[in-house]
Design an enzyme around this catalytic site. Structure first.
Site, mmCIF file in Angstrom:
data_model
loop_
_atom_site.group_PDB
_atom_site.id
_atom_site.type_symbol
_atom_site.label_atom_id
_atom_site.label_comp_id
_atom_site.label_asym_id
_atom_site.label_seq_id
_atom_site.Cartn_x
_atom_site.Cartn_y
_atom_site.Cartn_z
ATOM 1 N N ASP A 1 0.837 -1.202 0.000
ATOM 2 C CA ASP A 1 0.000 0.000 0.000
ATOM 3 C C ASP A 1 0.874 1.255 0.000
ATOM 4 O O ASP A 1 0.594 2.235 -0.704
ATOM 5 C CB ASP A 1 -0.912 -0.016 1.232
ATOM 6 C CG ASP A 1 -1.645 -1.334 1.353
ATOM 7 O OD1 ASP A 1 -2.497 -1.621 0.499
ATOM 8 O OD2 ASP A 1 -1.340 -2.106 2.289
ATOM 9 N N HIS B 1 -4.855 -3.449 6.173
ATOM 10 C CA HIS B 1 -4.605 -3.694 4.748
ATOM 11 C C HIS B 1 -5.943 -4.091 4.111
ATOM 12 O O HIS B 1 -6.240 -5.260 3.911
ATOM 13 C CB HIS B 1 -3.577 -4.805 4.542
ATOM 14 C CG HIS B 1 -3.455 -5.207 3.094
ATOM 15 N ND1 HIS B 1 -2.954 -4.368 2.121
ATOM 16 C CD2 HIS B 1 -3.807 -6.346 2.446
ATOM 17 C CE1 HIS B 1 -2.988 -4.980 0.951
ATOM 18 N NE2 HIS B 1 -3.514 -6.176 1.117
HETATM 19 P P1 NAD Z 1 -2.130 -18.499 -4.475
HETATM 20 O O1 NAD Z 1 -3.487 -19.085 -4.328
HETATM 21 O O2 NAD Z 1 -1.478 -18.450 -5.816
HETATM 22 O O3 NAD Z 1 -1.128 -19.265 -3.513
HETATM 23 C C1 NAD Z 1 -1.437 -19.574 -2.185
HETATM 24 C C2 NAD Z 1 -0.692 -20.846 -1.868
HETATM 25 O O4 NAD Z 1 -0.854 -21.089 -0.474
HETATM 26 C C3 NAD Z 1 -1.228 -22.080 -2.599
HETATM 27 O O5 NAD Z 1 -0.178 -22.738 -3.276
HETATM 28 C C4 NAD Z 1 -1.819 -22.951 -1.482
HETATM 29 O O6 NAD Z 1 -1.658 -24.334 -1.730
HETATM 30 C C5 NAD Z 1 -0.974 -22.479 -0.296
HETATM 31 N N1 NAD Z 1 -1.578 -22.713 1.011
HETATM 32 C C6 NAD Z 1 -2.884 -22.641 1.377
HETATM 33 N N2 NAD Z 1 -3.019 -22.977 2.673
HETATM 34 C C7 NAD Z 1 -1.777 -23.225 3.143
HETATM 35 C C8 NAD Z 1 -1.264 -23.629 4.405
HETATM 36 N N3 NAD Z 1 -2.083 -23.873 5.438
HETATM 37 N N4 NAD Z 1 0.055 -23.828 4.536
HETATM 38 C C9 NAD Z 1 0.886 -23.616 3.488
HETATM 39 N N5 NAD Z 1 0.468 -23.254 2.254
HETATM 40 C C10 NAD Z 1 -0.851 -23.064 2.098
HETATM 41 O O7 NAD Z 1 -2.242 -17.041 -3.827
HETATM 42 P P2 NAD Z 1 -1.199 -15.826 -3.971
HETATM 43 O O8 NAD Z 1 -1.567 -15.004 -5.164
HETATM 44 O O9 NAD Z 1 0.178 -16.329 -3.819
HETATM 45 O O10 NAD Z 1 -1.637 -14.943 -2.682
HETATM 46 C C11 NAD Z 1 -1.386 -15.427 -1.381
HETATM 47 C C12 NAD Z 1 -2.071 -14.545 -0.341
HETATM 48 O O11 NAD Z 1 -1.515 -13.254 -0.338
HETATM 49 C C13 NAD Z 1 -3.568 -14.344 -0.542
HETATM 50 O O12 NAD Z 1 -4.199 -14.428 0.728
HETATM 51 C C14 NAD Z 1 -3.658 -12.925 -1.075
HETATM 52 O O13 NAD Z 1 -4.926 -12.342 -0.805
HETATM 53 C C15 NAD Z 1 -2.567 -12.285 -0.277
HETATM 54 N N6 NAD Z 1 -2.047 -11.006 -0.768
HETATM 55 C C16 NAD Z 1 -1.702 -10.083 0.181
HETATM 56 C C17 NAD Z 1 -1.170 -8.876 -0.213
HETATM 57 C C18 NAD Z 1 -0.741 -7.848 0.812
HETATM 58 O O14 NAD Z 1 -0.335 -6.743 0.420
HETATM 59 N N7 NAD Z 1 -0.802 -8.107 2.111
HETATM 60 C C19 NAD Z 1 -1.002 -8.593 -1.571
HETATM 61 C C20 NAD Z 1 -1.351 -9.554 -2.507
HETATM 62 C C21 NAD Z 1 -1.884 -10.762 -2.089
HETATM 63 C C1 LMR Z 2 -3.787 -6.592 -2.718
HETATM 64 O O1 LMR Z 2 -3.775 -5.587 -2.029
HETATM 65 O O2 LMR Z 2 -3.428 -6.581 -3.917
HETATM 66 C C2 LMR Z 2 -4.213 -7.913 -2.129
HETATM 67 O O3 LMR Z 2 -4.398 -7.777 -0.753
HETATM 68 C C3 LMR Z 2 -5.349 -8.526 -2.822
HETATM 69 C C4 LMR Z 2 -6.687 -7.892 -2.506
HETATM 70 O O4 LMR Z 2 -7.642 -8.660 -2.275
HETATM 71 O O5 LMR Z 2 -6.795 -6.679 -2.481
#
Ligand code: NAD
Ligand code: LMR
Length: 336
Positions: free
Chosen positions: A160, A188
């Site tokens: 962010d 977030h």
């Molecule tokens: P993705 O679905 O491609 O990958 C998630 C992975 O986590 C999968 O491979 C799944 O098998 C694994 N997983 C699920 N449960 C698990 C567990 N208990 N232990 C270990 N592995 C596990 O998703 P992504 O695009 O990599 O995103 C991951 C997360 O990050 C999501 O929750 C997304 O919303 C979040 N995200 C946060 C931000 C931020 O700024 N904070 C930004 C983008 C995405």
């Molecule tokens: C982001 O900020 O890109 C992630 O947390 C995904 C979302 O759901 O906004």
């Protein structure tokens, strides 16, 4: 080159963000080009093949800094002796799932992972939660590891922060490096408060330069309230709408920057990170809220003593109220 490798555990390592993180960590983009790393990839059984494929490619990358790769679906093995934990894997919201269902599913992930960190991680463990809802997942993990100092648990709002810098650089026609002291307050989520009231471009206040460029203080205020804040706060949804899936490379980039600044220190100016509150700026103790922070000696510290206008405080309080709702929903599940 430093001799003993730093152990870095990545959960959800077979997923999208995991794939964007692993190779950059191995290349030294997180801890520097003089620090060898050992990678621990934690997945659930369905994700193991993707993690194994990534490990084959890591081998093919022939990274000088990569001291080894372990893959496991056992949190205790994943966090045993680890120095840095990137908690990326989370349960995404599925069709028909309510917010409470999502919190319950993630409590079942971040509780046991927090307990495993408490049981076996290295004394200098640092945790950043990326998986959503990131702040509350960090709260859950931290509660499950009561013997780990609470300043070791953080959640990612650096994305962010970077989004705010990107929007300002465009509006000011200035390079990103010239802009400092932007802050993200709160959760977030779309309630977050991206704050430019203390921000500077070069030696000048961003608000003054915006007023010059946009034709007055009123126009600058309107741009901040009606364009900048919602654009940054809802950027995650914008990315999902355009890409068809949530941010990946920018999220990985922000995760690396969060850890790099935490370990190596911030140099001039602030960044933003969600850290455990001890009541700073009126946030209830224990909530994991985003604040402007600096890092020195390996510790993130909240920038204190900033003045917030009534409008700014109202925005921040609304986001904190959402964090309290999430905490209460998790408490109702009997998790905290
Ligand atoms: P993705 O679905 O491609 O990958 C998630 C992975 O986590 C999968 O491979 C799944 O098998 C694994 N997983 C699920 N449960 C698990 C567990 N208990 N232990 C270990 N592995 C596990 O998703 P992504 O695009 O990599 O995103 C991951 C997360 O990050 C999501 O929750 C997304 O919303 C979040 N995200 C946060 C931000 C931020 O700024 N904070 C930004 C983008 C995405
Ligand atoms: C982001 O900020 O890109 C992630 O947390 C995904 C979302 O759901 O906004």
């Amino acid at each position: 080159m430093a001799s003993s490798p730093t152990t870095v555990t990545i959960t959800g390592a077979g997923g999208q963000i995991g794939y964007a993180l692993l190779f950059r960590i191995a290349a030294g983009d997180m801890l520097g080009s003089d620090r060898p790393v050992r990678l621990r990839l934690l997945e659930i059984p369905q994700g193991m093949k993707a993690a194994e494929g990534a490990a084959l490619e890591l081998q093919d990358g022939a990274f000088d800094l990569l001291a080894g790769v372990d893959i496991t679906d056992d949190p205790r093995a994943a966090f045993d002796g680890t120095n840095i934990a990137l908690l990326v894997g989370a349960r995404p919201r599925g069709p028909g799932m309510e917010r409470g269902d999502l919190l319950a599913a993630n409590a079942g992930i971040f509780g046991p992972q927090g307990a495993a960190i408490g049981a076996g991680a290295a004394d200098d463990i640092r945790v950043v939660v990326v998986g959503n809802p990131a702040n509350t997942n960090a709260l859950i993990a931290r509660a499950a590891a009561p013997d780990v100092p609470d300043d070791r648990f953080t959640a990612l709002t650096r994305l962010d922060h970077n989004r705010a810098l990107g929007q300002l650089a465009e509006a000011l026609d200035a390079p990103v490096w010239a802009i400092r002291d932007v802050a993200i307050w709160g959760n977030h989520s779309a309630t977050q408060f991206p704050d430019v009231s203390h921000a500077r471009v070069g030696s000048r206040l961003v608000t003054e330069v915006l007023a010059e460029r946009l034709g007055g203080a009123e126009a600058a205020r309107a741009w901040i309230d009606d364009t900048f804040i919602p654009r940054v706060a809802k950027r995650g949804a914008e990315i999902i709408a355009v890409r068809g899936s949530s941010s990946v490379a920018s999220a990985a980039n922000a995760t690396l920057a969060h850890v790099r600044d935490w370990v190596l220190g911030t140099r001039g100016g602030w960044t933003s990170a969600a850290v455990v509150s001890h009541g700073e700026y009126g946030v209830p103790e224990g909530l994991v809220s985003s604040y402007p922070v600096t890092s020195h000696d390996g510790t993130y510290r909240i920038v204190e003593g900033l003045t917030l206008s009534d409008a700014a405080r109202a925005r921040f309080e609304a986001s904190v109220a959402e964090l309290e709702d999430e905490r209460d929903a998790v408490r109702a599940l009997g998790v905290l």
